[in-house]
Design a protein around this motif. Sequence first.
Motif, short mmCIF file in Angstrom:
data_model
loop_
_atom_site.label_atom_id
_atom_site.label_comp_id
_atom_site.label_asym_id
_atom_site.label_seq_id
_atom_site.Cartn_x
_atom_site.Cartn_y
_atom_site.Cartn_z
N ARG A 1 0.82 -1.21 0.00
CA ARG A 1 0.00 0.00 0.00
C ARG A 1 0.85 1.26 0.00
O ARG A 1 0.36 2.35 -0.28
CB ARG A 1 -0.97 -0.01 1.19
N LYS B 1 8.96 5.39 -14.67
CA LYS B 1 7.90 6.13 -15.38
C LYS B 1 7.72 5.69 -16.83
O LYS B 1 6.64 5.82 -17.38
CB LYS B 1 8.13 7.64 -15.27
N ASP B 2 8.78 5.19 -17.44
CA ASP B 2 8.62 4.72 -18.82
C ASP B 2 9.09 3.28 -18.97
O ASP B 2 9.53 2.86 -20.05
CB ASP B 2 9.35 5.65 -19.80
N ALA C 1 5.29 1.13 -15.44
CA ALA C 1 4.95 2.54 -15.69
C ALA C 1 3.49 2.81 -15.32
O ALA C 1 3.17 3.86 -14.74
CB ALA C 1 5.18 2.89 -17.16
N TYR C 2 2.61 1.87 -15.63
CA TYR C 2 1.20 2.06 -15.29
C TYR C 2 1.00 2.04 -13.77
O TYR C 2 0.32 2.90 -13.21
CB TYR C 2 0.35 0.97 -15.96
N HIS D 1 2.19 5.21 -12.30
CA HIS D 1 1.19 6.26 -12.54
C HIS D 1 0.05 6.18 -11.53
O HIS D 1 -0.39 7.21 -11.00
CB HIS D 1 0.66 6.13 -13.98
N LEU D 2 -0.43 4.97 -11.26
CA LEU D 2 -1.54 4.83 -10.31
C LEU D 2 -1.14 5.31 -8.92
O LEU D 2 -1.92 5.99 -8.24
CB LEU D 2 -1.99 3.36 -10.24
N VAL E 1 1.39 7.47 -8.15
CA VAL E 1 1.65 8.91 -8.18
C VAL E 1 0.33 9.69 -8.24
O VAL E 1 0.20 10.77 -7.67
CB VAL E 1 2.57 9.26 -9.38
N SER E 2 -0.67 9.10 -8.90
CA SER E 2 -1.96 9.77 -9.03
C SER E 2 -2.91 9.47 -7.87
O SER E 2 -4.04 9.93 -7.87
CB SER E 2 -2.63 9.35 -10.35
N GLU F 1 -4.36 6.64 -7.05
CA GLU F 1 -5.46 5.75 -7.40
C GLU F 1 -5.46 4.50 -6.51
O GLU F 1 -4.43 3.85 -6.33
CB GLU F 1 -5.34 5.32 -8.88
N ILE F 2 -6.64 4.16 -6.00
CA ILE F 2 -6.81 2.97 -5.16
C ILE F 2 -6.32 1.72 -5.88
O ILE F 2 -5.76 0.81 -5.27
CB ILE F 2 -8.31 2.81 -4.78
N LEU F 3 -6.54 1.67 -7.18
CA LEU F 3 -6.15 0.48 -7.95
C LEU F 3 -4.67 0.18 -7.79
O LEU F 3 -4.26 -0.99 -7.87
CB LEU F 3 -6.52 0.68 -9.44
N MET G 1 -2.91 0.36 -5.03
CA MET G 1 -2.78 -0.47 -3.83
C MET G 1 -3.31 -1.88 -4.09
O MET G 1 -2.75 -2.86 -3.58
CB MET G 1 -3.54 0.17 -2.67
N GLN G 2 -4.37 -1.98 -4.88
CA GLN G 2 -4.93 -3.30 -5.17
C GLN G 2 -3.92 -4.16 -5.94
O GLN G 2 -3.68 -5.31 -5.60
CB GLN G 2 -6.22 -3.15 -6.00
N ILE G 3 -3.34 -3.57 -6.99
CA ILE G 3 -2.40 -4.32 -7.84
C ILE G 3 -1.13 -4.66 -7.05
O ILE G 3 -0.60 -5.77 -7.13
CB ILE G 3 -2.07 -3.51 -9.11
N GLN H 1 -8.26 8.88 -14.46
CA GLN H 1 -6.80 8.91 -14.59
C GLN H 1 -6.29 7.55 -15.04
O GLN H 1 -5.36 7.01 -14.47
CB GLN H 1 -6.16 9.25 -13.24
N SER I 1 -7.89 4.80 -14.73
CA SER I 1 -8.40 3.77 -13.83
C SER I 1 -9.82 4.12 -13.43
O SER I 1 -10.09 5.25 -13.01
CB SER I 1 -7.53 3.69 -12.56
N HIS J 1 -10.55 -3.42 -10.92
CA HIS J 1 -9.60 -3.91 -11.92
C HIS J 1 -10.25 -3.88 -13.31
O HIS J 1 -11.46 -4.05 -13.44
CB HIS J 1 -9.20 -5.35 -11.60
N ARG K 1 -0.93 13.95 -16.24
CA ARG K 1 -0.31 12.74 -15.69
C ARG K 1 -0.89 11.53 -16.36
O ARG K 1 -2.11 11.36 -16.26
CB ARG K 1 -0.58 12.64 -14.16
N ILE L 1 4.71 9.98 -22.44
CA ILE L 1 4.58 8.59 -21.99
C ILE L 1 3.47 7.89 -22.77
O ILE L 1 3.64 6.76 -23.25
CB ILE L 1 4.25 8.56 -20.47
N PHE M 1 -1.63 1.53 -22.39
CA PHE M 1 -1.13 1.96 -21.09
C PHE M 1 -1.87 1.28 -19.95
O PHE M 1 -1.28 0.79 -19.00
CB PHE M 1 -1.25 3.49 -20.97
#
Lengths: 376, 376
Positions: A280, A299-300, A320-321, A324-325, A327-328, A330-332, A334-336, B37, B39, B44, B67, B72, B82
């Motif tokens: 998390r 990032k890339d 990279a994805y 992004h989640l 940095v942004s 996104e809850i996803l 933490m899930q992944i 963003q 997601s 999922h 972002r 990217i 992505f």
Amino acid sequence: MQFELLKTDKESSARAGIIHTDHGDIHTPIFMPVGTQASVKAVHQSELESIIKAQIILGNTYHLFLRPGNEILNRVGGLHSFMNWKKPILTDSGGYQVFSLSARRKVKAEGVYFSSHIDGSKHLFTPESVVDTQRILGSDIMMALDECPAYPCTKPAARKSLEITKAWLERGIAHFKNTEPLYGHDQIFVPIAQGSIYDDLRIESLQFNGQFKTPVQAIGGLSVGEPAEDLYRLVHLSTQHMSVDNARYLMGVGTPANILECISAGIDMFDCVLPSRNARHGILFTTQGIMNIRNKKWKDDFKPIDEGIQCPTSNNHSKAYLRHLFVSGEILGMQIATLQNLSFYLHLVSQAREMIFIDKFQEWKNAILQVINQRL
Amino acid sequence: MQFELLKTDKESSARAGIIHTDHGDIHTPIFMPVGTQASVKAVHQSELESIIKAQIILGNTYHLFLRPGNEILNRVGGLHSFMNWKKPILTDSGGYQVFSLSARRKVKAEGVYFSSHIDGSKHLFTPESVVDTQRILGSDIMMALDECPAYPCTKPAARKSLEITKAWLERGIAHFKNTEPLYGHDQIFVPIAQGSIYDDLRIESLQFNGQFKTPVQAIGGLSVGEPAEDLYRLVHLSTQHMSVDNARYLMGVGTPANILECISAGIDMFDCVLPSRNARHGILFTTQGIMNIRNKKWKDDFKPIDEGIQCPTSNNHSKAYLRHLFVSGEILGMQIATLQNLSFYLHLVSQAREMIFIDKFQEWKNAILQVINQRL
């Protein structure tokens, strides 16, 4: 419930076995994801089963006693039913959380008085009451109430604490024998060895606990701040004083390296919040090494998160994805990440088991530690 | 890309159709979950596909431009690649978020200047640049840059704003025609009707947009605070001035009741953050009605969350369990609630479609609204 030892490694004390429970077999060595409040954070029960391949999960008696509480859990028919999880569950006694979370706790001979960290309400856990609560939870494996001394701890304090733990164990065992499972499936009761970092206290505790001949025996009070050398020394010492006939559970440990080292010492069961909590926060354990996925270097990086384990999200999503989640926000993310870390932990113990069967555990362990301990 | 009208309801303007895209068919009427963003929050992509049964999702150009950014997204081969989503994607132009999120925005003839809500960095969106960004995103359906007036808005201000939107549309269309898709799949460009709550401006905007004969036509600037009567009046008015040959997309709408009413007015496509955002706050849309799952009344309701839709978590977990997850602050609560709400929305439009085919839409709609609008 019964532990069946299938194989001991030729070059180490590592073991492979099976714990037979009414909710199915557990192949050891095993890692048990922690489902504190009736949820392994950020993953569905279906994912625990089909992706992570968890064979048993943990519930925390302290948390569940406070929320949703014994009345609800009793009426619904226990924790399996409440959270819709059909495989085995181990619950702790609540003692550890009382010491780490609650305010104004007070240990007396009868038990431990504490105030809820949620609403300040006052409660008492006794060796008997935590058996009753775990009967209501319906966990396959119930733990005894113990006192876990903080680290560091003077020897007189460790001695005094151990006496409490021993007295509580006797009362817990007696109450366990006087009570029955509520939901038709078998439950066992597990003593916990304490003794801080003192070899003689540890041995005394293990010998005391061993007399009850429970199918599982636990080692508590480690990984609480002591140096890794102490952890390893005490675990190797402890397993030498535990019957080969019982499954050995090292509570609250640890990193992938900790787990492999302790498997080599003869430990069969592990639990720890580390993989899920670190996930998390974006710290990933992978077959390639350890990475902070928030780092700009990812990032890339469009390659999969981890191709070395069977986890669809880690196989199909890029670093990279995932970065992004995170940095942004996104809850996803933490899930992944949680799926990655727990899948990796279960993959690791499953690999260890295979290697034990073919007597290649030590060789494999030494090789893989070079890789999985790397900071990427 | 092409819209195929299959059936119009006998008693209303409700329609059933198919939008054919290079990433697969979209059966209309359809609801599109919002993946701001890259997601759809807390679910999922595999769940979007197999549980929620989303046929198309949205991405927000404003967020994705900031972002992970165009470089990217270009290098990875667009948003589908992505985020590993193989079905159609619609992206907005970013205009709406510039007006709702960014600081110090300034509309000029050339476009809109704004500061990022993340780091304050300065940017300019023009009718041409948002086409370029959406080419990079590779969305199947791209939206024109428009200006969305706040509500309420005086008629002179609405008129002035509409002139900007019209001028920007012409430039956007021209640039769209001068550019090519980057990743080998077809993209279309969609004009957005504005005009605040003024009938004549709305009609003028729709007639202006209609001349470009795009396969999809959008209605923007509604559900921004105006009374429901205005929303319904303007939607019914609008569809009367839109070609039957194009799919009609009502942006940012709405509640289940809003959606059924607007389907009856002839709308084919919807998007809204409401079901996913409400889910994260514990407000559930179900086949039985609307519930606040945090309410104490659910604490011992051990019946499934919703048996009326095909969603394993809602079929297998109880209301009491979901309430516990929310009260305890568990992430899994948001995950399960989001699956519920989005599955319900997709279930609802799928049911609507079936009813349109058998000419029972109005009867079904009037009956079901009594149920799903209930506060449980």
